[in-house]
Structures are given as C-alpha cells and as structure tokens.
Scaffold this active site. Sequence first.
Site, mmCIF file in Angstrom:
data_model
loop_
_atom_site.group_PDB
_atom_site.id
_atom_site.type_symbol
_atom_site.label_atom_id
_atom_site.label_comp_id
_atom_site.label_asym_id
_atom_site.label_seq_id
_atom_site.Cartn_x
_atom_site.Cartn_y
_atom_site.Cartn_z
ATOM 1 C CB ALA A 118 -0.481 0.978 -18.358
ATOM 2 C CD GLU A 159 5.226 -2.684 -22.373
ATOM 3 O OE1 GLU A 159 4.504 -1.945 -21.671
ATOM 4 O OE2 GLU A 159 4.772 -3.639 -23.014
ATOM 5 N N GLY A 218 4.635 -0.614 -18.543
ATOM 6 C CA GLY A 218 4.785 0.407 -19.586
ATOM 7 C C GLY A 218 6.019 1.271 -19.387
HETATM 8 N N1 COA Z 1 -1.207 2.134 -11.939
HETATM 9 C C1 COA Z 1 -1.906 2.911 -11.095
HETATM 10 N N2 COA Z 1 -1.473 3.265 -9.863
HETATM 11 C C2 COA Z 1 -0.275 2.809 -9.490
HETATM 12 C C3 COA Z 1 0.513 1.998 -10.316
HETATM 13 C C4 COA Z 1 -0.002 1.663 -11.600
HETATM 14 N N3 COA Z 1 0.700 0.944 -12.484
HETATM 15 N N4 COA Z 1 1.649 1.678 -9.659
HETATM 16 C C5 COA Z 1 1.573 2.291 -8.462
HETATM 17 N N5 COA Z 1 0.412 2.969 -8.357
HETATM 18 C C6 COA Z 1 -0.041 3.777 -7.234
HETATM 19 C C7 COA Z 1 -0.528 2.917 -6.066
HETATM 20 O O1 COA Z 1 -1.861 2.496 -6.289
HETATM 21 C C8 COA Z 1 -0.366 3.873 -4.949
HETATM 22 O O2 COA Z 1 -1.436 4.804 -4.985
HETATM 23 P P1 COA Z 1 -2.225 5.184 -3.589
HETATM 24 O O3 COA Z 1 -1.158 5.747 -2.694
HETATM 25 O O4 COA Z 1 -3.235 6.187 -4.039
HETATM 26 O O5 COA Z 1 -2.794 3.890 -3.092
HETATM 27 C C9 COA Z 1 0.892 4.634 -5.287
HETATM 28 O O6 COA Z 1 1.049 4.494 -6.699
HETATM 29 C C10 COA Z 1 2.124 4.110 -4.615
HETATM 30 O O7 COA Z 1 2.215 2.725 -4.899
HETATM 31 P P2 COA Z 1 2.444 1.622 -3.755
HETATM 32 O O8 COA Z 1 1.920 0.317 -4.279
HETATM 33 O O9 COA Z 1 1.881 2.096 -2.461
HETATM 34 O O10 COA Z 1 4.031 1.607 -3.667
HETATM 35 P P3 COA Z 1 4.964 0.386 -3.243
HETATM 36 O O11 COA Z 1 6.342 0.927 -3.143
HETATM 37 O O12 COA Z 1 4.407 -0.343 -2.074
HETATM 38 O O13 COA Z 1 4.900 -0.645 -4.490
HETATM 39 C C11 COA Z 1 5.025 -1.240 -6.813
HETATM 40 C C12 COA Z 1 5.467 -0.258 -5.726
HETATM 41 C C13 COA Z 1 5.508 -0.710 -8.152
HETATM 42 C C14 COA Z 1 5.610 -2.632 -6.550
HETATM 43 C C15 COA Z 1 3.481 -1.345 -6.803
HETATM 44 O O14 COA Z 1 2.945 -0.039 -6.814
HETATM 45 C C16 COA Z 1 2.935 -2.071 -8.004
HETATM 46 O O15 COA Z 1 2.941 -3.299 -8.048
HETATM 47 N N6 COA Z 1 2.415 -1.314 -8.998
HETATM 48 C C17 COA Z 1 1.848 -1.880 -10.182
HETATM 49 C C18 COA Z 1 2.935 -2.204 -11.190
HETATM 50 C C19 COA Z 1 2.331 -2.854 -12.411
HETATM 51 O O16 COA Z 1 1.671 -3.881 -12.354
HETATM 52 N N7 COA Z 1 2.579 -2.241 -13.572
HETATM 53 C C20 COA Z 1 2.147 -2.753 -14.846
HETATM 54 C C21 COA Z 1 0.791 -2.271 -15.197
HETATM 55 S S1 COA Z 1 0.258 -3.014 -16.732
#
Ligand code: COA
Length: 262
Positions: free
Chosen positions: A64, A116, A113
């Site tokens: 999400a 999920e 999500g």
């Molecule tokens: N919601 C919104 N934006 C998200 C996202 C999410 N769930 N997951 C990734 N993004 C965005 C990042 O903010 C980033 O945007 P930006 O370039 O404008 O800053 C872009 O996607 C790339 O993500 P980034 O974190 O730079 O990639 P990474 O390879 O270093 O890390 C993850 C990948 C998946 C580990 C990390 O993005 C993350 O922890 N995301 C959240 C996952 C999460 O908690 N999901 C459950 C939500 S309830």
Amino acid sequence: MTDSVLYDEDGSIALLTLNRPDKLNALDYATVDALAQHLDAIEDCADLRAVILTGKGRAFSAGADIAEFAGSMQRGVEPALKEFLKRGQALTARIESFGKPVIAAVNGMAFGGGCEVVEACAMAVASERALFGKPEIKLGITPTFGGTQRLPRLIGRKRALKMILTGDPITAADAAELGLVSDVVRHSQLLSHARNLAHRVVAWSPIAITACLRSVTRGVNVPIDEGLAIEASQFAVTVPTQDSREGIAAFLEKRAPRFRGV
Ligand code: COA
C-alpha cells in the site's frame, strides 16, 4: 497522467500490469480502484477466461502507498478504515472470489499489500528474483489487506507469524516451499510460464472452472462439513451442463472434448 494499471489481452487471457515502477508499484487508492474496475470489465466479458497479474520494473508491488494512507491515518480511525483498509480488503476479497482464475506472476518484491494480493490470487508463480515480505510491523501497524487471515491459512500460523512479526522477507524458493507460490522460474520465462499455465486451465469448461474456484475458495474457510456441502452444490451446477455431457462423451469416445461454456 500515466495509467497505474496497464491492460493487455492475449486471446482469452487478460494481462494486468501494475505500472508505478518508480514507486515500486505501491498500491495507491487510484491503483486499487483501477484494478477493481479492470476486474469488473473482465468479469463481464465471456471471451476473457483468465487473468494474469504482474508488475512493471523491479517490484511486483511494495505494498500500500505509505505516503497516501498516512494521510488517512492522521485523520483518525474511521478514515483509516474506510479509505485504506476496507478498500484494500475489498480488492483482495474480489480477487480471491473472482469466478475466473487470477494468476499472480510475481516479477520482484511482493511486500505488504503486494504479498496480500498474491495470497488472494487463485494461483501464483514467481520469478527467481521475487521476494515476499510483511514489513507492516516496521511501520507500527498490522497487515491490512487480509494478510493476517489468508497467510496463516496458506502457510500455517507459526510460519505466517514469523513473517508478520519479524518483517523479514523470504525468497521465491522459500515461498514455493511454504506454498505461497506453486512454481519458481527463470525471470525471463515468468510471463510465458504464467500464460502457459493459464492456457492449460482455459482449455476446460468455464462452468467447471468457476465451480472448482468457488468450491475450493469458499470451502477452505469453513469447517469441512460446510465445505463438503459447498462442493456438493458446485458439483450440482455442473451436472445439467452440456459441457459435462460433452466431457464425459469425449472420454468414452476417445476424442478431445469441445467445451462451449453451456
Ligand atoms: N509506499 C509508497 N512509496 C513506496 C513504497 C510504498 N509502500 N515502497 C517504495 N516506495 C517508493 C519509495 O518511497 C521510493 O520513492 P522515491 O524515489 O520518490 O523516494 C521508491 O518507491 C523506491 O523505493 P526505495 O525505498 O528507494 O527502494 P529500495 O530498493 O531502496 O527499497 C523497499 C525497497 C521495498 C525495501 C523499500 O522501498 C520499502 O521498505 N518500502 C516500503 C515497504 C512497505 O512497508 N510496504 C508495506 C506498506 S503497508
């Protein structure tokens, strides 16, 4: 504005591609709504018999959209439930109960999500690059799109709680071992593998396919007596069909069946 869900057709197979690669296909409200609208349209089209769901770029979906649902949470419990959780739960319930098989082709990260959605799909295949995880705990929240309910039913309570409580991702091979996906394939072969699987299903009677989907998906969530009653009612749907007469006749006459969906 770019479409956050791309739509394509390959004969009787619909292909939905999550298309926010810069945001790792995070599921914002517009994307959740667009997915639901595509499913409505696919359901209404008899010529479309199966759905493949995948993601563009290096993620299937990172879950999400945190930036967006944070706003709902800041406004309080009611907006958080209505705008965020219920929307997501409705989507995964729609995918789970869809009358045509929905196959997840997991191309990369499937977190929150995204995981999920995979749990809700009828079938799931994964690229060797796929990762599956439940990072909600790191945000101080629970999974919200059905993940506390479907994952334990799929892989067992203790293995699900290990993922939910640690937030540690697992590999595609681990996901296959646990039963979250059925097949792991080379990344370059992911879509062709998913298409091949879809074609092997849609060769059969659409009435029988829907009856099997309903029987398994409804039955798995109820005590076995109720499940057996569901199985009986779904078998009953197939009894008077021309397709069942054709399938049995084709077997007895040693020829390939020609199913017409009636
Ligand atoms: N919601 C919104 N934006 C998200 C996202 C999410 N769930 N997951 C990734 N993004 C965005 C990042 O903010 C980033 O945007 P930006 O370039 O404008 O800053 C872009 O996607 C790339 O993500 P980034 O974190 O730079 O990639 P990474 O390879 O270093 O890390 C993850 C990948 C998946 C580990 C990390 O993005 C993350 O922890 N995301 C959240 C996952 C999460 O908690 N999901 C459950 C939500 S309830």
